[in-house]
Write an enzyme that holds these catalytic residues in place. Sequence first.
Site, PDB file in Angstrom:
ATOM      1  N   ASP A 134       0.832  -1.200   0.000  1.00 13.51           N
ATOM      2  CA  ASP A 134       0.000   0.000   0.000  1.00 13.51           C
ATOM      3  C   ASP A 134       0.874   1.260   0.000  1.00 13.51           C
ATOM      4  OD1 ASP A 134      -2.475   1.296  -0.034  1.00 13.51           O
ATOM      5  OD2 ASP A 134      -3.281   0.061   1.588  1.00 13.51           O
TER       6      ASP A 134
ATOM      7  N   GLU B  78      -0.520   1.996  -5.209  1.00 10.13           N
ATOM      8  CA  GLU B  78      -0.331   3.436  -4.990  1.00 10.13           C
ATOM      9  C   GLU B  78      -1.476   4.254  -5.572  1.00 10.13           C
ATOM     10  OE1 GLU B  78       1.436   5.352  -8.381  1.00 10.13           O
ATOM     11  OE2 GLU B  78      -0.364   4.133  -8.365  1.00 10.13           O
ATOM     12  N   TRP B  79      -2.609   3.566  -5.868  1.00 11.05           N
ATOM     13  CA  TRP B  79      -3.893   4.183  -6.189  1.00 11.05           C
ATOM     14  C   TRP B  79      -3.886   4.967  -7.504  1.00 11.05           C
ATOM     15  CZ3 TRP B  79      -2.758   7.251  -1.252  1.00 11.05           C
ATOM     16  CH2 TRP B  79      -2.590   6.382  -0.175  1.00 11.05           C
ATOM     17  N   GLY B  80      -2.916   4.687  -8.369  1.00 15.62           N
ATOM     18  CA  GLY B  80      -2.845   5.393  -9.640  1.00 15.62           C
ATOM     19  C   GLY B  80      -2.248   6.775  -9.546  1.00 15.62           C
TER      20      GLY B  80
ATOM     21  N   ASP C  49      -9.875   3.133  -3.299  1.00 19.49           N
ATOM     22  CA  ASP C  49     -10.731   1.998  -2.972  1.00 19.49           C
ATOM     23  C   ASP C  49     -12.167   2.223  -3.446  1.00 19.49           C
ATOM     24  OD1 ASP C  49      -8.425   1.373  -1.626  1.00 19.49           O
ATOM     25  OD2 ASP C  49      -9.331   1.272   0.358  1.00 19.49           O
TER      26      ASP C  49
END
Length: 668
Positions: free
Chosen positions: A190, A229-231, A251
């Site tokens: 994460d 890394e959520w883009g 998320d």
Amino acid sequence: MSPHSHTARLRGLLKRAAVHGAVLGLAVVGLAGVGRSATALTAEPTAVSTNQIGVAPAPMGWASWNTFASVIDYATIKAQADALVSSGMAAAGYKYVNIDEGWWLGTRDSSGNITVDTAKWPGGMKAVVDYIHSKGLKAGIYTDAGKNGCGYYYPTPSGTPAAPNTGMEGHNQQDLETFQNWGFDFLKIDWCGGDAEGLDQETTYKAIRDANTAATAVTGRSLVLSLCEWGTGNPWNWAAGTGAMWRTSTDIVYYPDNPTMASILANFDKSLHPAAQHTGYYNDPDMMTVGMNGLSAAQNRTHMGLWAISGAPLLAGNNLATMSSTTASILTNSEVVAIDQDPRGLQGVKVAEDSTGLQVYSKILSGTGKRAVLLLNRTSAAANITARWQDMGLTTASAAVRNVWSASNAGSFATSYTTSVPAGEGVLLTVSGTEASGTTYEDTTSATTPAFTGVTASAAGTKLIDITYANGGTADRKATLQVGGQYAQTLAFPPTGSATTYRTVSVLASLAKGSNTLTFGALGTAPDIDAVAVRAVSGTNGTAVVGTGSGRCLDFFKSTITNNSQAELWDCGGGQNQTFTYTSRSELVVYGNKCLDAYNSGTANGTKVVLWDCNGGTNQKWTFNSNGTVTNNVSGLCLDASGAATANGTLIDLWTCNGGSNQQWTRN
């Protein structure tokens, strides 16, 4: 067959002979003047159909976060592993049991090794791994790239306390060796700590990748890396080969909560980067929420169809021990899973949107003339949606259509297929038709990783590139592929059985209209690249918008998809971030779902021209004028290269039309 084709075949044979040690050196030298260019072989058979090789499939399994957040222990994970088997999900292909945030409170011994709470995890983490493995499953674990994990910054209600030091920074190889020695197979990394510390995404994750390789050299085990890394760092540009999968968004649900179709669709939209997904590397739109409270059975099927058409990892997030038989049947539908897990490993792309919100997505499947198609109705009323064979790279000849969810054959249809799709739902199909023709380019040199020049496209857009190669080793070999000046992608080439046995893997690549160069580069011991076959996916075709004064293209920096990113000028390269579709609604659409937008419907000089979700607003409508200008329909102001500059990075705004060359544009 023409003499030209005979010559090309001879050159190909000479190349193979030279690479594999035959005594033909003089003949190869005699062809040296051919250089590194490609020879177009329109009479040559295509390099794909009968020789495809399967690539590593997208991971399938279950992860703990969506249902349990950080309230997890041995008993919880054991119960879910048991249910994964008893429900039939394991038999359907779901193998991973992934322990997410909350397993660790950041404690280490005097040597810096991770210590765990044995009251929650009797026998330590190795014991839970051993149990998961005893069920014939694989085990996954969680960490953070920074010093502190997400639980420190965002503790969940009734969960573990906000414990510091739950990240791996400063202990990369040590922690990776620990995870491997415990027996884990999968690691989600994460980004909460990395984000808080302002670390660079690409640098950080590549260092973790290298540490994983070093740890494997010590332990003899390896970990599948999931980058989360959520883009934020545009991982579609660099993550293939760094991890097996990478998150492209935040998320769907932050804590155990009721998911919505709006959040599911938002994550799906952000995951569509077809040039990055190939040869066993996958865009990840997040763990699924199928079967969680708040979604109907129809919405669960639509959700599953979205993930399948995009070829995404299938990581269920619902409570497996309490799920209904309906949910289990959706998750284990063999035809849907087969679409997702297709051995070609490609992502579906949007190929039509005749009316706003009525969308057609097509995924190229293994074999010849095989497609999966999702008809997606994002409006509030039932509507007919048409899938045209030509849009998805097939000929207009009759094609057989099957409705996947109803498991029924619809029949054979010439040219296209139309059906009614309920509001907010999707119809998932498979189509068996006739592959449209393409062009094969064969390497004529002795190079194992050649460059192919003069690869032509009649229009800018996404193309299917089938790569014929040989890998006589026992493990995947890697090479890079760069199209023009775009980001180089790392490709994996599975073993083909021998150094003289040629097989084919596929990628989707963005090509510019006209001539393109495809350059392969070695990473260690390279495969022997022999030929590429190029086919159009017509429904993705668009145009580059080229500044007359600069000769540069309208562009979004580093292929960003972030709303409010200002457009700029950059060297034309044919990338997806430079390919626009001018719709019948006067929109300039990029990436398939983002629009060129006058910020905040501004009407003043200097109004930024930005990227934004398409919403039908007049500030997203543009008029191409006969004098070469492009005006925004809200203000009538001209699309303008700021300050009349021509350099890369020049920002684009709106300005009073003045006839300057910085306000003149052509579509190519």
